[in-house]
Design a protein around this motif. Structure first.
Motif, short mmCIF file in Angstrom:
data_model
loop_
_atom_site.label_atom_id
_atom_site.label_comp_id
_atom_site.label_asym_id
_atom_site.label_seq_id
_atom_site.Cartn_x
_atom_site.Cartn_y
_atom_site.Cartn_z
N THR A 8 -4.40 -13.51 -3.28
CA THR A 8 -5.38 -12.86 -4.14
C THR A 8 -5.86 -11.61 -3.42
N LYS A 9 -5.52 -10.46 -3.97
CA LYS A 9 -5.81 -9.18 -3.35
C LYS A 9 -7.02 -8.54 -4.03
N ASP B 288 -1.25 -4.60 1.76
CA ASP B 288 -1.01 -6.03 1.58
C ASP B 288 -1.37 -6.78 2.86
N GLY B 289 -1.80 -8.03 2.70
CA GLY B 289 -2.11 -8.86 3.84
C GLY B 289 -0.88 -9.10 4.71
N VAL B 290 -1.13 -9.38 5.98
CA VAL B 290 -0.06 -9.52 6.97
C VAL B 290 0.07 -10.98 7.40
N HIS C 148 -5.66 -12.72 7.43
CA HIS C 148 -7.08 -13.03 7.69
C HIS C 148 -7.99 -12.52 6.58
N ASN C 149 -7.48 -11.61 5.74
CA ASN C 149 -8.34 -10.94 4.76
C ASN C 149 -7.84 -11.07 3.32
N GLU C 150 -7.05 -12.10 3.05
CA GLU C 150 -6.44 -12.26 1.74
C GLU C 150 -6.37 -13.75 1.39
N THR C 151 -7.13 -14.18 0.40
CA THR C 151 -7.05 -15.57 -0.04
C THR C 151 -5.60 -15.91 -0.36
N THR C 152 -5.12 -17.06 0.15
CA THR C 152 -3.69 -17.34 0.13
C THR C 152 -3.43 -18.79 -0.28
#
Length: 394
Positions: free
Chosen positions: A76-77, A88-90, A148-152
């Motif tokens: 979720t971005k 994009d999250g890493v 760390h910064n993207e609900t996954t």
């Protein structure tokens, strides 16, 4: 170069995860949480919900002979109206503790945030996939650190050889709580947030309860720390209380005592480190709240500014200098009966000279280079021989 594999799909279960305190089963797969369900039920703040579901410090950990790994996820971005798209999250791949790859997942859900209007809109999107190949032959421990910064949401794990949960590492468990800076803010990747880097240097296993915008001395967070097994605990207190203008000095003092009392109910003699805020020039003497300059969004360089007045400190409003003095006093008072309680001035992690060299880009959050510096400093001060945790030479 091999392009086809005989994939084995392994169900993603809690025993394959490290750093998560709860796992929610969704229609797509599993969603790691960093606060347990009971804590989440006690606060409906969207800021907290978003922060605790972003898996900072959470990683898949398994042992395998596989040389190729695929992971399907539904991220979720967040998109901010008026601001350039966020990257994009890493996902970071570690093999036997060493960096071995990095990837991102496109697609996913999108939450559009209009900060000026105070609204959000969710647009569903597709599941995405990442692939790591060329892993070394033979048995090995594999970790995939989630963004760390993207609900996954984790949908499927495929490998070209069977996997089993990683065996216990034998390392001490470090449980840390803090604000967006501890959460990871603008770090380059999940293994280079300052807590992740410090944990690597200190040779400890991290549970990161850094909660962006939500280090607010909440009782449910204290109970989570109390109930989570750990060998070492640190709590970084201050900046969110200023930038939300949540409480005055009278309430702050008793809230800190209550927070520490609760943690000590479950960890009576565990080394416990209270860390005050790193230097933040705009709030050193000026209370909050913090506000964003919306005109700065368009050029991709958002800027925050302090809305308070230094004179308001006389009425008990909190600035960072006030918080540091009071935390130092509280720890000194309590440590007379609690020799395992310690204090660290956050300016020892990032102070005046660091600010001159590496200023906070938005006046509030450290950038990727500063995360590395803070992580190295914390490892030196806390984990090295002679430090308050004294785990190993760093």
């Amino acid at each position: 170069m091999q392009t086809t594999y005989d994939w084995i799909t392994t169900p993603i279960t809690a025993d394959l995860l490290r750093g998560a305190l709860d796992v929610e089963h969704t229609e797509h797969g599993v969603l790691p949480h960093r606060l347990p369900a009971r804590a989440r039920a006690q606060c409906t703040d969207p800021q907290l919900a978003g922060a605790e579901s972003q898996p900072s410090g959470v990683r898949l950990a398994f042992r395998t002979r596989a040389t190729a790994v695929e992971l399907d996820t539904l991220p979720t971005k967040r998109v901010y109206v008026g601001a350039p798209p966020r990257p994009d999250g890493v996902y970071d791949l570690l093999v036997d503790g060493r960096a071995a790859g990095r990837a991102s997942v496109t697609g996913g859900n999108t939450v559009t945030v209009d900060m000026a209007a105070g609204t959000t809109e969710l647009r569903p999107g597709p599941v995405g996939a990442l692939r790591f190949t060329g892993l070394p032959e033979g048995d090995k421990n594999v970790e995939i650190w989630l963004p760390h910064n993207e609900t996954t949401e984790l949908v499927a794990l495929r490998t070209d050889a069977p996997v089993e949960p990683a065996p216990p590492s034998g390392r001490k468990v470090w449980l840390h709580h803090g604000s967006s800076i501890s959460h990871g803010s603008d770090a380059a990747s999940p293994t280079t947030t300052w807590p992740a880097l410090a944990a690597s240097l200190g040779d400890v296993d991290l549970i990161n309860l850094g909660l962006s915008g939500s280090a607010l001395l909440d009782p449910f967070t204290a109970r989570t720390l109390r109930d989570t097994p750990a060998d070492l605990i640190s709590v970084k207190i201050g900046i969110n209380l200023v930038n939300t203008d949540l409480m005055r000095l009278r309430a702050f003092t008793s809230a800190v005592h209550g927070f520490l009392d609760t943690v000590r109910e479950g960890h009576a003699t565990t080394p416990l480190l209270v860390v005050s805020p790193i230097l933040c020039p705009m709030h050193e003497d000026t209370p909050g709240p913090s506000a964003i300059d919306f005109t700065s969004l368009g050029d991709g360089r958002p800027q925050f500014h302090a809305m308070g007045d230094p004179a308001e400190r006389a009425d008990g409003k909190l600035a960072l200098g006030v918080i540091r003095d009071e935390l130092n006093r509280i720890v000194a008072q309590r440590s007379a009966e609690d020799p395992n309680l310690h204090y660290l001035d956050g300016r020892d992690l990032y102070g005046e000279s660091d600010s001159a060299e590496l200023p906070l880009p938005d006046q509030l959050h450290p950038d990727a280079a500063t995360h590395l510096r803070i992580g190295e400093r914390f490892a030196e001060l806390a984990f090295a021989e002679g430090g308050v945790f004294g785990v190993r030479g760093v």
